[in-house]
Design a protein around this motif. Structure first.
Motif, short mmCIF file in Angstrom:
data_model
loop_
_atom_site.label_atom_id
_atom_site.label_comp_id
_atom_site.label_asym_id
_atom_site.label_seq_id
_atom_site.Cartn_x
_atom_site.Cartn_y
_atom_site.Cartn_z
N LYS A 97 -2.71 12.58 -3.29
CA LYS A 97 -3.93 13.00 -4.01
C LYS A 97 -4.07 14.47 -3.62
O LYS A 97 -3.98 14.75 -2.32
CB LYS A 97 -5.15 12.04 -3.48
N ALA A 98 -4.63 15.26 -4.66
CA ALA A 98 -5.04 16.71 -4.55
C ALA A 98 -6.52 16.79 -4.60
O ALA A 98 -6.83 16.18 -5.60
CB ALA A 98 -4.23 17.50 -5.11
N THR A 99 -7.16 17.57 -3.73
CA THR A 99 -8.60 17.68 -3.89
C THR A 99 -8.92 19.06 -3.88
O THR A 99 -8.12 20.01 -3.02
CB THR A 99 -9.39 16.78 -2.85
N ILE A 100 -10.28 19.60 -4.35
CA ILE A 100 -10.88 20.83 -4.09
C ILE A 100 -12.07 20.68 -4.48
O ILE A 100 -12.56 19.90 -5.09
CB ILE A 100 -10.09 21.78 -5.27
N GLY A 101 -12.71 21.60 -3.51
CA GLY A 101 -14.16 21.68 -3.44
C GLY A 101 -14.57 21.64 -1.92
O GLY A 101 -13.97 22.00 -1.17
N PHE A 102 -15.75 21.33 -1.95
CA PHE A 102 -16.37 21.50 -0.48
C PHE A 102 -16.11 20.17 0.56
O PHE A 102 -16.32 19.04 0.10
CB PHE A 102 -18.06 21.38 -0.49
N GLN A 103 -15.09 20.76 1.26
CA GLN A 103 -14.47 19.52 2.07
C GLN A 103 -14.12 20.10 3.39
O GLN A 103 -13.45 21.41 3.33
CB GLN A 103 -13.46 18.64 1.54
N ILE A 104 -13.87 19.62 4.53
CA ILE A 104 -13.46 19.96 5.76
C ILE A 104 -13.27 18.87 6.56
O ILE A 104 -14.17 17.79 6.71
CB ILE A 104 -14.32 20.93 6.46
N GLY A 105 -11.97 18.63 7.13
CA GLY A 105 -11.89 17.38 8.07
C GLY A 105 -10.51 16.90 7.79
O GLY A 105 -9.83 17.22 6.89
N ALA A 106 -10.39 15.80 8.65
CA ALA A 106 -9.19 14.81 8.43
C ALA A 106 -9.54 13.44 8.62
O ALA A 106 -10.34 13.13 9.57
CB ALA A 106 -8.04 15.52 9.43
N GLN A 107 -8.83 12.57 8.10
CA GLN A 107 -9.06 11.26 8.61
C GLN A 107 -7.68 10.45 8.16
O GLN A 107 -6.70 11.01 7.18
CB GLN A 107 -9.97 10.60 7.74
N GLN A 108 -7.59 9.46 8.68
CA GLN A 108 -6.66 8.35 8.09
C GLN A 108 -7.27 7.07 7.84
O GLN A 108 -8.23 6.56 8.38
CB GLN A 108 -5.52 8.06 9.30
N TYR A 109 -6.60 6.34 6.91
CA TYR A 109 -7.10 4.94 6.53
C TYR A 109 -6.07 4.21 5.63
O TYR A 109 -5.04 4.67 5.49
CB TYR A 109 -8.24 5.19 5.54
N ALA A 110 -6.36 3.04 5.67
CA ALA A 110 -5.63 2.07 5.00
C ALA A 110 -6.27 1.76 3.77
O ALA A 110 -7.31 1.61 3.70
CB ALA A 110 -5.36 0.80 5.80
N HIS A 111 -5.48 1.14 2.57
CA HIS A 111 -6.03 0.43 1.60
C HIS A 111 -5.04 -0.41 1.02
O HIS A 111 -3.90 -0.61 1.02
CB HIS A 111 -6.67 1.38 0.49
N ALA A 112 -5.74 -1.35 0.35
CA ALA A 112 -4.99 -2.42 -0.66
C ALA A 112 -5.55 -2.48 -1.99
O ALA A 112 -6.59 -2.30 -2.19
CB ALA A 112 -5.15 -3.89 0.07
N LEU A 113 -4.58 -2.73 -2.94
CA LEU A 113 -4.75 -2.72 -4.36
C LEU A 113 -4.53 -4.26 -4.66
O LEU A 113 -3.33 -4.39 -4.52
CB LEU A 113 -4.11 -1.90 -5.12
N PHE A 114 -5.38 -4.86 -5.25
CA PHE A 114 -5.27 -6.59 -5.33
C PHE A 114 -5.10 -6.23 -7.14
O PHE A 114 -5.98 -6.01 -7.75
CB PHE A 114 -6.34 -7.23 -4.94
N PHE A 115 -4.04 -6.64 -7.73
CA PHE A 115 -3.76 -6.58 -9.04
C PHE A 115 -4.11 -8.31 -9.56
O PHE A 115 -3.43 -9.24 -9.44
CB PHE A 115 -2.41 -6.24 -9.45
N MET A 116 -5.33 -8.21 -10.36
CA MET A 116 -5.87 -9.52 -10.72
C MET A 116 -5.51 -10.19 -11.85
O MET A 116 -5.65 -11.23 -12.30
CB MET A 116 -7.33 -9.47 -10.66
N THR A 117 -4.76 -9.23 -12.69
CA THR A 117 -4.08 -9.81 -13.87
C THR A 117 -2.69 -9.37 -13.93
O THR A 117 -2.44 -8.33 -13.56
CB THR A 117 -4.89 -9.08 -15.37
N GLN A 118 -1.88 -10.31 -14.75
CA GLN A 118 -0.46 -9.73 -15.02
C GLN A 118 -0.46 -8.53 -15.71
O GLN A 118 0.54 -7.76 -15.44
CB GLN A 118 0.20 -11.04 -15.76
N ASP A 119 -1.29 -8.24 -16.65
CA ASP A 119 -1.35 -6.98 -17.40
C ASP A 119 -1.45 -5.66 -16.53
O ASP A 119 -0.71 -4.49 -16.58
CB ASP A 119 -2.31 -6.99 -18.37
N ALA A 120 -2.29 -5.87 -15.69
CA ALA A 120 -2.52 -4.72 -14.62
C ALA A 120 -1.37 -4.64 -13.90
O ALA A 120 -0.89 -3.62 -13.68
CB ALA A 120 -3.99 -4.95 -13.65
#
Length: 182
Positions: A96-119
Motif C-alpha cells: 500500500k502507498a499513501t500520501i497525506g498528513f501522516q507520521i509514524g510507523a506501526q505493525q499489525y496483522a490482518h485476515a481476510l475471510f472470503f465468505m462466497t466462492q465468487d469472492a
C-alpha cells in the motif's frame, strides 16, 4: 524543535528498519507458513468467534505481519498465505502507498475471510486484487461474537488486529494483494 533534516532522516531510517523487521529478504514458504500458523492460533484464541467464521468461509488470507510507515508519503508491506480448509494454497504480498498528513510507523496483522466462492475466485484469478468497497471490517472486539448478520452482508470480511506502534489508523483500503512465489 525538530529540524526538517532530522525528521526526514528519522523517517528514512524508520522505513528501512520497518522493511528489515518485516523480513522482506528471506521470507521463504516455511517461514511464512510458521507465521501464519502463529497468527491463526492467536486469532482463534483471542477472538473465539473467528474460528467459526473461518470454518464458514471459502478461504482465509492471513497476513501475519504488515509494516506501515509514513512521513507525508508512506507505505505498507507484508507477506502471508491463503488457506482453503486450513491448507496453504497460495502466497501473497500486500502493498500500500499513501500520501497525506501522516507520521509514524506501526505493525499489525490482518485476515481476510472470503465468505462466497465468487469472492474467493475473483481474488485468486486477479493479477493484483485491491481491497476496496466489497470489504467489510469487523472490529476486533466483535471477534468473539461475529454473527450471522456480519457473514451475510459482505463477500469479504477483514479483521485487523495486533497493532503496535503509532500511526493514525490501520485500514486496508487501497492495499494491493499479489500472488508471489516465496
Amino acid at each position: 524543535m525538530i529540524s526538517r533534516r532530522t525528521l526526514i532522516g528519522t523517517a528514512g531510517a524508520t522505513l528501512a528498519l520497518a522493511a528489515c523487521g518485516n523480513g522482506v529478504g528471506g521470507n521463504g514458504a516455511p517461514t511464512i507458513d510458521a507465521r501464519v500458523d502463529e497468527t491463526r492460533n492467536y486469532l482463534f484464541n483471542r477472538y473465539p468467534g473467528t474460528r467459526e467464521l473461518a470454518q464458514k468461509s471459502y478461504g482465509v488470507l492471513y497476513m501475519p505481519l504488515v509494516t506501515e510507515a509514513g512521513l507525508g508519503i508512506g507505505g505498507a508491506f507484508g507477506r502471508g498465505a491463503l488457506r482453503i480448509k486450513d491448507a496453504t494454497v497460495d502466497y501473497y504480498s500486500a502493498a500500500k502507498a499513501t500520501i497525506g498528513f501522516q507520521i509514524g510507523a506501526q505493525q499489525y496483522a490482518h485476515a481476510l475471510f472470503f465468505m462466497t466462492q465468487d469472492a474467493l475466485s475473483e481474488f485468486r484469478s486477479s493479477q493484483g486484487w485491491a481491497a476496496g468497497a466489497d470489504l467489510k471490517y469487523a472490529i476486533p472486539d466483535q471477534g468473539g461474537s461475529i454473527g450471522k448478520d456480519t457473514t451475510e452482508i459482505a463477500p469479504v470480511i477483514a479483521l485487523v488486529f495486533g497493532q503496535s506502534g503509532f500511526i493514525a489508523g490501520a485500514t486496508l483500503s487501497g492495499t494491493k494483494y499479489t500472488r508471489i512465489i516465496p
